[in-house]
Design a protein around this motif. Structure first.
Motif, PDB file in Angstrom:
ATOM      1  N   HIS A 185      38.756  29.949  51.770  1.00  0.00           N
ATOM      2  CA  HIS A 185      38.264  29.192  52.921  1.00  0.00           C
ATOM      3  C   HIS A 185      38.774  29.740  54.249  1.00  0.00           C
ATOM      4  O   HIS A 185      38.320  29.331  55.307  1.00  0.00           O
ATOM      5  CB  HIS A 185      38.606  27.708  52.777  1.00  0.00           C
ATOM      6  CG  HIS A 185      40.069  27.401  52.979  1.00  0.00           C
ATOM      7  ND1 HIS A 185      40.977  27.428  51.952  1.00  0.00           N
ATOM      8  CD2 HIS A 185      40.765  27.078  54.078  1.00  0.00           C
ATOM      9  CE1 HIS A 185      42.170  27.137  52.414  1.00  0.00           C
ATOM     10  NE2 HIS A 185      42.074  26.917  53.706  1.00  0.00           N
ATOM     11  N   GLN A 186      39.712  30.681  54.172  1.00  0.00           N
ATOM     12  CA  GLN A 186      40.199  31.279  55.414  1.00  0.00           C
ATOM     13  C   GLN A 186      39.372  32.502  55.816  1.00  0.00           C
ATOM     14  O   GLN A 186      39.648  33.127  56.827  1.00  0.00           O
ATOM     15  CB  GLN A 186      41.663  31.695  55.235  1.00  0.00           C
ATOM     16  CG  GLN A 186      42.581  30.507  54.999  1.00  0.00           C
ATOM     17  CD  GLN A 186      43.977  30.919  54.573  1.00  0.00           C
ATOM     18  OE1 GLN A 186      44.154  31.636  53.594  1.00  0.00           O
ATOM     19  NE2 GLN A 186      44.968  30.467  55.307  1.00  0.00           N
ATOM     20  N   LEU A 187      38.369  32.825  54.980  1.00  0.00           N
ATOM     21  CA  LEU A 187      37.560  34.021  55.225  1.00  0.00           C
ATOM     22  C   LEU A 187      36.160  33.641  55.711  1.00  0.00           C
ATOM     23  O   LEU A 187      35.661  32.563  55.399  1.00  0.00           O
ATOM     24  CB  LEU A 187      37.419  34.813  53.915  1.00  0.00           C
ATOM     25  CG  LEU A 187      38.442  35.900  53.614  1.00  0.00           C
ATOM     26  CD1 LEU A 187      39.859  35.389  53.771  1.00  0.00           C
ATOM     27  CD2 LEU A 187      38.233  36.443  52.220  1.00  0.00           C
ATOM     28  N   SER A 188      35.542  34.549  56.449  1.00  0.00           N
ATOM     29  CA  SER A 188      34.157  34.328  56.870  1.00  0.00           C
ATOM     30  C   SER A 188      33.244  34.505  55.667  1.00  0.00           C
ATOM     31  O   SER A 188      33.646  35.034  54.629  1.00  0.00           O
ATOM     32  CB  SER A 188      33.778  35.334  57.944  1.00  0.00           C
ATOM     33  OG  SER A 188      33.554  36.591  57.340  1.00  0.00           O
ATOM     34  N   GLY A 189      31.990  34.055  55.829  1.00  0.00           N
ATOM     35  CA  GLY A 189      31.032  34.170  54.732  1.00  0.00           C
ATOM     36  C   GLY A 189      30.886  35.603  54.237  1.00  0.00           C
ATOM     37  O   GLY A 189      30.877  35.856  53.030  1.00  0.00           O
ATOM     38  N   GLY A 190      30.776  36.519  55.182  1.00  0.00           N
ATOM     39  CA  GLY A 190      30.605  37.918  54.792  1.00  0.00           C
ATOM     40  C   GLY A 190      31.796  38.443  54.012  1.00  0.00           C
ATOM     41  O   GLY A 190      31.648  39.189  53.047  1.00  0.00           O
ATOM     42  N   MET A 191      32.976  38.001  54.428  1.00  0.00           N
ATOM     43  CA  MET A 191      34.177  38.450  53.724  1.00  0.00           C
ATOM     44  C   MET A 191      34.246  37.829  52.341  1.00  0.00           C
ATOM     45  O   MET A 191      34.631  38.482  51.365  1.00  0.00           O
ATOM     46  CB  MET A 191      35.417  38.094  54.542  1.00  0.00           C
ATOM     47  CG  MET A 191      35.513  38.870  55.839  1.00  0.00           C
ATOM     48  SD  MET A 191      36.601  38.048  57.004  1.00  0.00           S
ATOM     49  CE  MET A 191      38.159  38.777  56.573  1.00  0.00           C
ATOM     50  N   GLN A 192      33.857  36.558  52.250  1.00  0.00           N
ATOM     51  CA  GLN A 192      33.855  35.914  50.935  1.00  0.00           C
ATOM     52  C   GLN A 192      32.899  36.642  49.999  1.00  0.00           C
ATOM     53  O   GLN A 192      33.175  36.823  48.813  1.00  0.00           O
ATOM     54  CB  GLN A 192      33.459  34.455  51.053  1.00  0.00           C
ATOM     55  CG  GLN A 192      34.489  33.619  51.782  1.00  0.00           C
ATOM     56  CD  GLN A 192      34.141  32.138  51.762  1.00  0.00           C
ATOM     57  OE1 GLN A 192      33.692  31.592  50.775  1.00  0.00           O
ATOM     58  NE2 GLN A 192      34.334  31.483  52.890  1.00  0.00           N
ATOM     59  N   GLN A 193      31.755  37.064  50.565  1.00  0.00           N
ATOM     60  CA  GLN A 193      30.787  37.761  49.745  1.00  0.00           C
ATOM     61  C   GLN A 193      31.365  39.076  49.237  1.00  0.00           C
ATOM     62  O   GLN A 193      31.110  39.493  48.113  1.00  0.00           O
ATOM     63  CB  GLN A 193      29.511  38.007  50.560  1.00  0.00           C
ATOM     64  CG  GLN A 193      28.341  38.464  49.749  1.00  0.00           C
ATOM     65  CD  GLN A 193      28.007  37.489  48.638  1.00  0.00           C
ATOM     66  OE1 GLN A 193      28.603  37.526  47.565  1.00  0.00           O
ATOM     67  NE2 GLN A 193      27.088  36.591  48.890  1.00  0.00           N
ATOM     68  N   ARG A 194      32.164  39.716  50.065  1.00  0.00           N
ATOM     69  CA  ARG A 194      32.801  40.957  49.629  1.00  0.00           C
ATOM     70  C   ARG A 194      33.803  40.697  48.524  1.00  0.00           C
ATOM     71  O   ARG A 194      33.960  41.514  47.621  1.00  0.00           O
ATOM     72  CB  ARG A 194      33.543  41.607  50.791  1.00  0.00           C
ATOM     73  CG  ARG A 194      32.630  42.259  51.767  1.00  0.00           C
ATOM     74  CD  ARG A 194      33.381  42.470  53.051  1.00  0.00           C
ATOM     75  NE  ARG A 194      32.451  42.686  54.130  1.00  0.00           N
ATOM     76  CZ  ARG A 194      32.391  43.816  54.797  1.00  0.00           C
ATOM     77  NH1 ARG A 194      33.199  44.793  54.505  1.00  0.00           N
ATOM     78  NH2 ARG A 194      31.517  43.947  55.759  1.00  0.00           N
ATOM     79  N   VAL A 195      34.497  39.566  48.602  1.00  0.00           N
ATOM     80  CA  VAL A 195      35.411  39.214  47.507  1.00  0.00           C
ATOM     81  C   VAL A 195      34.611  39.075  46.222  1.00  0.00           C
ATOM     82  O   VAL A 195      35.014  39.577  45.167  1.00  0.00           O
ATOM     83  CB  VAL A 195      36.168  37.901  47.810  1.00  0.00           C
ATOM     84  CG1 VAL A 195      37.079  37.550  46.645  1.00  0.00           C
ATOM     85  CG2 VAL A 195      36.971  38.035  49.087  1.00  0.00           C
ATOM     86  N   GLY A 196      33.436  38.420  46.341  1.00  0.00           N
ATOM     87  CA  GLY A 196      32.573  38.275  45.173  1.00  0.00           C
ATOM     88  C   GLY A 196      32.159  39.632  44.617  1.00  0.00           C
ATOM     89  O   GLY A 196      32.124  39.838  43.410  1.00  0.00           O
ATOM     90  N   LEU A 197      31.871  40.551  45.525  1.00  0.00           N
ATOM     91  CA  LEU A 197      31.467  41.888  45.097  1.00  0.00           C
ATOM     92  C   LEU A 197      32.640  42.608  44.426  1.00  0.00           C
ATOM     93  O   LEU A 197      32.490  43.233  43.372  1.00  0.00           O
ATOM     94  CB  LEU A 197      30.966  42.676  46.312  1.00  0.00           C
ATOM     95  CG  LEU A 197      30.319  44.028  46.046  1.00  0.00           C
ATOM     96  CD1 LEU A 197      29.125  43.871  45.124  1.00  0.00           C
ATOM     97  CD2 LEU A 197      29.888  44.693  47.346  1.00  0.00           C
ATOM     98  N   ALA A 198      33.815  42.488  45.040  1.00  0.00           N
ATOM     99  CA  ALA A 198      35.004  43.131  44.458  1.00  0.00           C
ATOM    100  C   ALA A 198      35.279  42.556  43.077  1.00  0.00           C
ATOM    101  O   ALA A 198      35.603  43.287  42.136  1.00  0.00           O
ATOM    102  CB  ALA A 198      36.218  42.932  45.365  1.00  0.00           C
ATOM    103  N   ARG A 199      35.134  41.242  42.948  1.00  0.00           N
ATOM    104  CA  ARG A 199      35.367  40.604  41.655  1.00  0.00           C
ATOM    105  C   ARG A 199      34.424  41.158  40.595  1.00  0.00           C
ATOM    106  O   ARG A 199      34.828  41.423  39.458  1.00  0.00           O
ATOM    107  CB  ARG A 199      35.159  39.084  41.795  1.00  0.00           C
ATOM    108  CG  ARG A 199      35.218  38.334  40.486  1.00  0.00           C
ATOM    109  CD  ARG A 199      35.156  36.843  40.680  1.00  0.00           C
ATOM    110  NE  ARG A 199      33.862  36.393  41.176  1.00  0.00           N
ATOM    111  CZ  ARG A 199      33.559  35.114  41.388  1.00  0.00           C
ATOM    112  NH1 ARG A 199      34.460  34.176  41.174  1.00  0.00           N
ATOM    113  NH2 ARG A 199      32.377  34.780  41.834  1.00  0.00           N
TER     114      ARG A 199
END
Ligand SMILES: Nc1ncnc2c1ncn2[C@@H]1O[C@H](COP(=O)(O)OP(=O)(O)OP(=O)(O)O)[C@@H](O)[C@H]1O
Ligand SMILES: [Mg+2]
Lengths: 288, 395
Positions: free
Chosen positions: B162-176
């Motif tokens: 929740h401390q990340l922007s949407g785009g950053m969260q999406q990148r976490v999803g991609l990294a995962r």
């Protein structure tokens, strides 16, 4: 007053057969039940002894530490420790510790029963359909009604007091566990399934952690309701603050009743603040 | 070899889908089915084959069944009928355990709404798939750190989602998803929540990663530009039916019907179509060794004013009839010294860029391949036709 409501079945006879059924239970199973409940009794006695024999300041410090662990706020910890001192200042330390032991025991049993049942309810909708009305009954049936059979089965004492308290106090925890799990963000759950998590990993890795704020709210409710049972529990032999209130009523000693009542409220506040603070911290650490 | 193959997938949503399957097979419409018995046709008779190492894009309007379809590949949704084969193995036959292993090892997924665990740090989120695989902490953290770095999130490991922007969260999803080393990557509108700039960046990143990793990617999007940019092949769904499936060029140049056409309206054709789509046919080519007399003969036979001159396969220049005649008058052995320079563009140049060249130069434009070999002349009329098709053209 009118007595001519049509009699469809023999209500009087039914009463009788219920009585006989319970009596049958008592004669046949009282021993068995006593054996089953013995470990719980031992545990309760152990906790009670621990709290009553420990120096008062060590209990106060323990409560302060627990409050700090739950809230991570030093002020909160100090406040809770001071609150507990109030019980002692009212001259009710010993009774307070007895009540505290009863509370800890019945909360623990409620958690052991309530969370698994809540989990099962969230899994199986048929179980939920059965349990919801049962929970309604448990919460609305006057406590005295089930005190009678419980006392008959277990005799007067601490065990029936705990059973009565748990029956009354566990429903909100069951409800909130079930609700909390069903409210878990389905996208997150789907993601965990997509990565191949098995049901156990889903439960412990996603569902329970995300439902934790609700579950903590349930535990909070449970402790509050358990405290409100202490007076009734004292009628069947649980000693402690409830008994003081009862004495106050019986002897028309308003002062005694009032002080004991205040001590109960103080305990309630301590339980409430600690469980709430823990629940809040879970919410804040996770999703905003 | 096809990596994923699905055959005759039907999906009905409702209380008793099997009962109404026959009606759906008989062709009952989605609306009628819903009115008659309250069942929703999610997918109707979908068969697809997805090549290993390709990016396969699924498109369609909202509610056309894209998410439903992609969730069939890893059986997050069970089909009412049909077969799903991955690497030739029938996924439908997997038991619970095997299915879990299959999801852990073979496919990973990126979600439109991220699906990150809010109570775990970014690092633990990226490592989630590895944790489920049962990998040790050290390996998990190494890999997760590596992939977070790859998607540009180094330094954010200890933050919470929740401390990340949407785009950053999406990148976490991609990294995962990338961290599990699964060969197949399912992406359900993975970039839709992003603003155009980040989105573009993520597309580039995906293409760059794909060039390195050569995964099989199934990608859902609403956006045709994105589809054309990423996809090796594109499937278009409408109301749970497959309307068209083909290469981006196929779709763009030969839309199957008005529905597909309506998607194409706003697309920037100049970006998607390239010089290779606008070649004129039947080129005459000469080599630097051609004798002037022979060259003149060929030019006159084909009625050309000029011809490209190659050395081996490489384009050397262009020769005009006048130059050939001059070479002949000079008595030269071949035409090598009489060439004019020629402007060339690579075959993969977008048409809008080609258009710029066309406007600047009156000379013919040559199109060259990857190694500078001559592919053909650019047809001016074809370029203008492709960039702004006349109405009949697009029928
Ligand atoms: N669980 C469900 N129960 C009933 N109907 C469903 C369910 N899931 C999807 N549908 C129906 O299936 C159809 C396709 O839904 P789907 O989510 O696949 O669409 P989509 O193409 O992904 O749309 P969007 O672009 O909005 O994400 C819709 O008509 C929807 O109502
Ligand atoms: Mg969707």
């Amino acid at each position: 007053m009118s007595d001519n409501f049509p009699q469809v079945f023999d209500a009087r006879g039914m009463r009788h057969s219920i009585d006989q059924f319970v009596e049958g239970l008592v004669t046949n199973y009282a021993d068995v039940l006593e054996t089953i409940s013995a470990p719980f009794l031992h545990m309760l006695v152990w906790i009670e002894q621990l709290l009553r024999t420990a120096p008062w300041w060590s209990v106060v410090i323990a409560v302060g530490v627990i409050a700090w662990l739950a809230s991570r706020r030093i002020l909160m910890a100090l406040g809770m420790a001071l609150m507990l001192c109030v019980v002692g200042l009212l001259g009710l330390w010993d009774q307070g510790m007895q009540t505290l032991a009863l509370m800890i025991m019945s909360t623990a049993i409620s958690v052991i029963i309530g969370i698994p049942v809540g989990i099962m309810m969230s899994r199986f909708s048929w179980l939920r359909r059965i349990m919801l009305p049962v929970l309604d009954v448990m919460q609305t049936m006057p406590g005295f009604v089930y005190l009678i059979p419980v006392v008959m089965l277990f005799g007067l004492g601490k065990i029936p007091a705990i059973i009565a308290t748990v029956i009354y106090a566990v429903p909100p925890l069951i409800r909130l566990t079930d609700l909390g799990i069903r409210l878990v963000d389905q996208d997150v759950l789907e993601a965990s399934r997509a990565f191949g998590a098995n049901p156990r990993q889903q439960l412990f890795g996603v569902q329970l952690p995300l439902a934790l704020p609700n579950i903590m709210a349930g535990i909070n409710q449970t402790t509050m309701m358990a405290l409100s049972m202490v007076v009734i529990a004292s009628m069947i032999g649980a000693r402690g603050l409830g008994q003081e209130v009862l004495l106050g009523i019986n002897r028309l000693e308003v002062g005694r009743g009032l002080l004991a009542g205040t001590a109960i409220v103080v305990l309630a506040i301590i339980f409430d603040r600690i469980t709430q603070a823990y629940g809040k911290r879970q919410t804040a650490g996770g999703n905003s | 070899m096809s990596k994923i193959e699905i055959r005759g997938i039907y999906k009905l949503f409702g209380d008793d889908p099997e009962k109404h399957l026959e009606q759906a097979k008989a062709g009952m419409s989605k609306e009628q089915m819903l009115a008659d018995n309250g069942h929703t046709i999610g997918l109707r008779d979908i068969s697809l084959s997805i090549e290993a190492g390709s990016i396969f894009v699924i498109m369609g309007l909202s509610g056309s069944g894209k998410s439903t379809l992609i969730r069939h590949f890893n059986r997050l949704i069970e089909p009412t009928a049909g077969e799903i084969l991955v690497d030739g193995q029938n996924v439908m036959e997997l038991g619970t355990r095997d299915l879990e292993t299959f999801r852990q090892q073979t496919m990973s997924m990126v979600f439109q709404r991220f699906g990150l665990l809010p109570h775990h740090s970014v690092l633990d989120n990226a490592a989630y798939g590895l944790k489920i695989q049962g990998k040790g902490r050290k390996e998990r953290e190494e890999k997760a750190t590596h992939w977070l770095e790859q998607v540009g999130l180094a330094g954010f490991e200890q933050q919470f989602p929740h401390q990340l922007s949407g785009g950053m969260q999406q990148r976490v999803g991609l990294a995962r998803a990338l961290a599990t080393d699964a060969e197949i990557l399912l992406m359900d509108e993975a970039f839709s929540a992003l603003d155009p700039l980040i989105r573009r960046e993520m597309q580039d990143q995906l293409l760059a990663l794909q060039a390195k990793l050569n995964k099989t990617i199934v990608f859902i999007t609403h956006d045709l530009d994105e589809a054309l940019r990423l996809g090796n092949r594109i499937a278009i769904l409408k109301d749970g039916e497959l309307v068209q499936e083909g290469t981006p060029e196929d779709i763009l140049l030969h839309p199957a019907n008005d529905y597909v056409q309506s998607f194409l309206q706003d697309v920037n054709r100049g970006k998607v179509l390239t010089a290779s789509h606008a070649l004129s046919r039947g080129s005459l080519t000469l080599t630097t060794r051609t004798q002037p007399a022979k060259a003149l003969q060929l030019l006159q036979d084909k009625a050309r004013d000029y011809a490209p001159v190659l050395d081996g396969k490489a384009l050397r220049g262009v020769i005009t009839v006048a130059s050939v005649q001059k070479a002949q008058a000079d008595g030269a052995r071949d035409i090598a010294n009489y060439l004019d320079d020629v402007t060339s563009v690579p075959a993969d140049t977008g048409l809008d860029e080609v258009l710029g060249h066309m406007l600047r130069e009156q000379q013919p434009l040559a199109v060259t391949g990857e190694n500078g070999e001559f592919v053909g002349w650019l047809s001016r009329s074809k370029v203008s036709e492709l960039v702004s098709p006349t109405p009949e053209e697009s029928q």
